[in-house]
Structure formats: C-alpha cells, structure tokens
Design an enzyme around this catalytic site. Structure first.
Site, mmCIF file in Angstrom:
data_model
loop_
_atom_site.group_PDB
_atom_site.id
_atom_site.type_symbol
_atom_site.label_atom_id
_atom_site.label_comp_id
_atom_site.label_asym_id
_atom_site.label_seq_id
_atom_site.Cartn_x
_atom_site.Cartn_y
_atom_site.Cartn_z
ATOM 1 N N GLU A 113 -1.105 6.624 -1.250
ATOM 2 C CA GLU A 113 -0.853 6.439 0.181
ATOM 3 C C GLU A 113 0.470 7.118 0.551
ATOM 4 O O GLU A 113 1.450 6.474 0.893
ATOM 5 C CB GLU A 113 -0.840 4.957 0.543
ATOM 6 N N GLU A 142 -1.072 -7.412 1.316
ATOM 7 C CA GLU A 142 -0.015 -6.428 1.080
ATOM 8 C C GLU A 142 1.226 -6.730 1.910
ATOM 9 O O GLU A 142 1.187 -6.660 3.142
ATOM 10 C CB GLU A 142 -0.503 -5.019 1.435
#
Length: 257
Positions: free
Chosen positions: A238, A141
């Site tokens: 998130e 990520e």
C-alpha cells in the site's frame, strides 16, 4: 518468503483501474488488494482476477460517503442500519472474488467518545458474526492522524485490547508498518508481540509512503522478521510509487515468483 499483494488503488495507477490487474500479474505479483471494488459489478472484478490468475488478498467494506470525506461509519452512532447493510454488500463481493478477509473502517470521530466506542464494538461483533458464517476474517487497522486526522482507531494497543477482550477467533489486526512507525515506532518488537493476532500486513516507506527501502526503515529486515515469526499471510504493498510503478519495482525483484 513473504507473499506480496499489489495495492491497485495506489500502484499501476497510470492505467484505468480494470487494467491494473493484468499489469500487476505482468510485473510478477500473484495477489492484489485495493481499497474498494464497488464502482464495478462483482462479476467484472472477479473476471479480471481470473483472467490475470490473481488472488484477492483484501479490500475494505463500504466506507460511507468517501467523496464527501467519510472514512468509514462503524464508530458513528446512528449509522448502524447503514453499516449492517454495507456488510452484506461487502460479502457479495467477497463471494465473487474469493477474498478471505475484509477490513472495516472505523470513521472520523473522537477516540474517547463513549457512544462511538459502543457503536464500534457493536459493529465489530456484528460484522465478525456475518463474516464467520462465510469463513472470513475481519481485520481492524489503526491509522495515523497525520494521514487521516480524526480517525477513531488510531492506536495499536487499543485495537489489540479490543481483539483480546472480544475473543472472536476471526477478528484480527491489520498491521500496517507505515502507520505503526508514525504512530508508535518499535516495529520489529511490536510485530513479534502482536503476531498471534495479525491477520494482514501492509508496507510502505516512511515518511513519504513510497516504495519499500526508500525511507527510514529497513524493510528488508522487516520482511525477514515476518518469515522468522512464521507469518504466512499477505503483505499488501500500500504505497505510492515515486514515479512509474514498474520503474520502482527493484525492491521486489528478490521476491518475484
């Protein structure tokens, strides 16, 4: 329709961590993710998942000394033995929870440091091999420097290039819409281009990282694009609720199972 996973590190945090599993299920989620499970025994986390009827979508490998400010050690030269041991720790929790993908944090070091690049490449190859033996994916990520100054992997194109260069089938991109918008913008076009290597998606509004559709992006259009592009993985929520978690779930109503 996207499959949403509540992020229990950020959501439902009006409660102790182990109580958030049931809260997520009560709110209509069928899957969860979180940063780290390592404060609790593997069987305790697995028991909470089973009791709530939830699927574990994702969690991170151990990040080094988080309390001291470390944000992963994969790109830190000299930490190879610790990194390798941490992969085994993560796999113990993966076996208990049934998760199918793990995220590997890179660490805080200059992105153009030659030794860091060599260490990171080596860590990706090592972790991918260990995870492949268990049938798991490794996701990488890119994270923006506004939220995490000095983070090594801070460019989506760099991550995609490494994935292409290595050619390891279980190494994939973790496409966080929030980080993408801050780093580069061009979310819908880049999603389409990168979809073949995307292994996990995360969502939050920009710029405040609150509930979807409360910022500058049309998150409903992004969800529709994921469907159109054939993405069948999880979308991790998130985000930081602006108030009480349940009070901000109106965006989720059309997708609730």
């Amino acid at each position: 329709m996207p499959r949403f996973a509540a992020n229990l590190t950020m959501m439902f945090n009006e409660r102790p961590f182990l109580d958030r599993f049931a809260a997520a299920a009560d709110a209509g989620f069928t899957a969860v993710e979180f940063l780290f499970p390592y404060d609790f025994a593997p069987d305790v986390v697995a028991g909470k998942l089973e009791a709530a009827g939830l699927t574990q979508a994702l969690f991170n490998m151990p990040p080094g000394d988080w309390a001291a400010g470390e944000r992963g050690i994969a790109a830190l030269p000299g930490r190879e033995a610790e990194f390798d041991a941490n992969v085994d720790v993560a796999l113990t929790y993966a076996e208990a929870t049934g998760v199918k993908r793990l995220h590997m944090m890179a660490g805080l070091i200059a992105a153009d440091d030659a030794a860091a690049n060599a260490a990171y490449r080596r860590a990706v190859v090592f972790a991918a091999g260990k995870l492949a033996a268990k049938g798991l994916d490794l996701v990488l990520e890119p994270i923006n420097g506004r939220d995490m100054p000095g983070y090594f992997l801070n460019d989506f194109d760099k991550a995609a290039a490494l994935i292409a260069e290595l050619g390891l089938p279980n190494v994939k991109l973790q496409y966080d819409v929030y980080h993408r918008q801050i780093l580069h913008g061009d979310v819908l076009v880049s999603l389409e281009a990168m979809m073949p290597i995307v292994g996990h998606v995360q969502i939050a509004s920009v710029p405040k990282r609150n509930e979807p559709n409360t910022g500058e992006l049309n998150d409903t259009a992004i969800f529709a694009a994921l469907d159109r592009l054939g993405y069948d993985g999880f979308v991790g929520c998130e985000y930081r609720p602006a108030a009480v978690t349940e009070d901000g779930l109106s965006w989720f109503a059309p997708y609730r199972g």
